[in-house]
Write a protein that holds these residues in place. Sequence first.
Motif, short mmCIF file in Angstrom:
data_model
loop_
_atom_site.label_atom_id
_atom_site.label_comp_id
_atom_site.label_asym_id
_atom_site.label_seq_id
_atom_site.Cartn_x
_atom_site.Cartn_y
_atom_site.Cartn_z
N PHE A 90 37.65 75.62 13.28
CA PHE A 90 37.58 76.11 14.67
C PHE A 90 38.14 75.12 15.70
N TRP A 91 38.47 73.90 15.29
CA TRP A 91 38.98 72.91 16.23
C TRP A 91 40.36 72.42 15.83
N GLY A 92 41.12 73.32 15.22
CA GLY A 92 42.51 73.03 14.90
C GLY A 92 42.72 71.88 13.93
N GLY A 93 41.88 71.80 12.89
CA GLY A 93 42.05 70.75 11.88
C GLY A 93 41.45 69.41 12.26
N ARG A 94 40.69 69.40 13.34
CA ARG A 94 40.10 68.14 13.81
C ARG A 94 38.58 68.15 13.65
N THR A 95 38.03 67.03 13.24
CA THR A 95 36.60 66.77 13.40
C THR A 95 36.49 65.83 14.61
N ILE A 96 35.29 65.45 14.96
CA ILE A 96 35.13 64.53 16.09
C ILE A 96 35.82 63.20 15.78
N GLY A 97 35.62 62.71 14.54
CA GLY A 97 36.26 61.46 14.14
C GLY A 97 37.78 61.56 14.15
N LYS A 98 38.30 62.63 13.60
CA LYS A 98 39.75 62.82 13.58
C LYS A 98 40.31 62.93 15.00
N ARG A 99 39.59 63.63 15.88
CA ARG A 99 40.05 63.76 17.27
C ARG A 99 40.15 62.39 17.94
N LEU A 100 39.14 61.55 17.72
CA LEU A 100 39.14 60.22 18.33
C LEU A 100 40.25 59.33 17.77
N HIS A 161 49.26 62.59 11.95
CA HIS A 161 49.00 62.11 13.30
C HIS A 161 49.46 63.15 14.31
N GLU A 162 48.70 63.29 15.38
CA GLU A 162 49.14 64.15 16.47
C GLU A 162 50.17 63.39 17.29
N LYS A 163 51.05 64.14 17.93
CA LYS A 163 52.08 63.51 18.74
C LYS A 163 51.43 62.76 19.90
N SER A 164 51.90 61.55 20.11
CA SER A 164 51.38 60.77 21.23
C SER A 164 51.90 61.33 22.55
N LYS A 165 51.16 61.04 23.60
CA LYS A 165 51.55 61.51 24.92
C LYS A 165 52.88 60.86 25.33
N LYS A 166 53.77 61.67 25.83
CA LYS A 166 55.07 61.18 26.24
C LYS A 166 55.01 60.70 27.70
N LYS A 179 53.31 74.63 40.53
CA LYS A 179 53.71 75.40 41.72
C LYS A 179 53.02 76.76 41.75
N LYS A 180 52.78 77.33 40.56
CA LYS A 180 52.09 78.62 40.45
C LYS A 180 50.60 78.49 40.75
N ASP A 181 50.10 77.24 40.78
CA ASP A 181 48.68 76.96 41.05
C ASP A 181 47.77 77.66 40.03
N ILE A 182 48.13 77.51 38.76
CA ILE A 182 47.30 78.07 37.68
C ILE A 182 46.92 76.94 36.73
N GLN A 183 45.82 77.13 36.03
CA GLN A 183 45.37 76.13 35.07
C GLN A 183 44.68 76.81 33.90
N LYS A 184 44.48 76.04 32.87
CA LYS A 184 43.91 76.54 31.62
C LYS A 184 42.55 77.21 31.83
N LYS A 258 49.07 75.54 23.44
CA LYS A 258 49.74 74.25 23.34
C LYS A 258 48.86 73.23 22.62
N GLU A 259 47.57 73.22 22.93
CA GLU A 259 46.64 72.28 22.29
C GLU A 259 46.47 72.59 20.81
N GLU A 260 46.62 73.87 20.46
CA GLU A 260 46.41 74.28 19.08
C GLU A 260 47.64 74.04 18.20
#
Length: 263
Positions: A90-100, A161-166, A179-184, A258-260
């Motif tokens: 349910f968390w896209g292949g991540r546990t809490i440890g993996k996410r960290l 590994h997940e891609k690091s932030k660019k 500009k559209k003023d929308i968010q997740k 995108k997060e998934e």
Amino acid sequence: MEQEKLGVKTPEYVSLQFQLAGLGSRSAANIIDYTIIIVTQIVIMLLLLLAFNNSFSELFFGNFESILIFTVIIFYFLLNFGYFIFFEYFWGGRTIGKRLLGIRVIQENGHNITFLSSIIRNFMRVIDSLPAAFAIGIILIFAHPKHKRLGDITAGTLVVHEKSKKSRKQTPLQKYIMKKDIQKNDLALEAIDIKQFSQKDWRLLQTYVHRVVDVPAKEKAQLTVQVSDILLPKIEDKITNRRNTKEEWLLILYLHLKEEWEY
């Protein structure tokens, strides 16, 4: 070892590059996850002792308490395996440890881990942990060319590994969304809603949002109708605010997927 790359071609003929997670990051994630599990088990045991106001001896030798102990053992078993299965699926292949640690489990074909694969790889932990301290699993991860333990081999999974932030510099798409003023948070989607979308859906949406930024208005309208007719019906019951346009809903959906899907 940690920097080793792997190329994967998906069933949709999309080529992906992954950085395999090695022994160090996987071990650290495992330590975090088992710490969480053990602390949870201790807390539950203390709460049970307080709830029934019994000593340890009474808890283990009473009549009703023997049933309680059996229930606790079953719960501990489910917690040890259910924790990994639940979070990975349910968390896209991540546990809490993996996410960290910035790693996740995926299928060998680049898709998200399936529920069956998660069950298989995590029940194989019993063998991977033999004879003690995950000895078999550690040896296999170290020796396998794709850093797989027995659970990964049998389930057909990889840990990457997940891609690091660019760069913090905003892309044209990010500027367009701002500009559209929308968010997740404008669209409340649960994990089960996200699971409805395949990698093919993601590629379609990804192509759409990058084209919509600078496509002519007439073509944008046609493209939006075509894509929204394919994707939006899957979350129609979640779209309660009708003030947003179909284009805006697709952009919000993109922020969720995108997060998934973006490794």
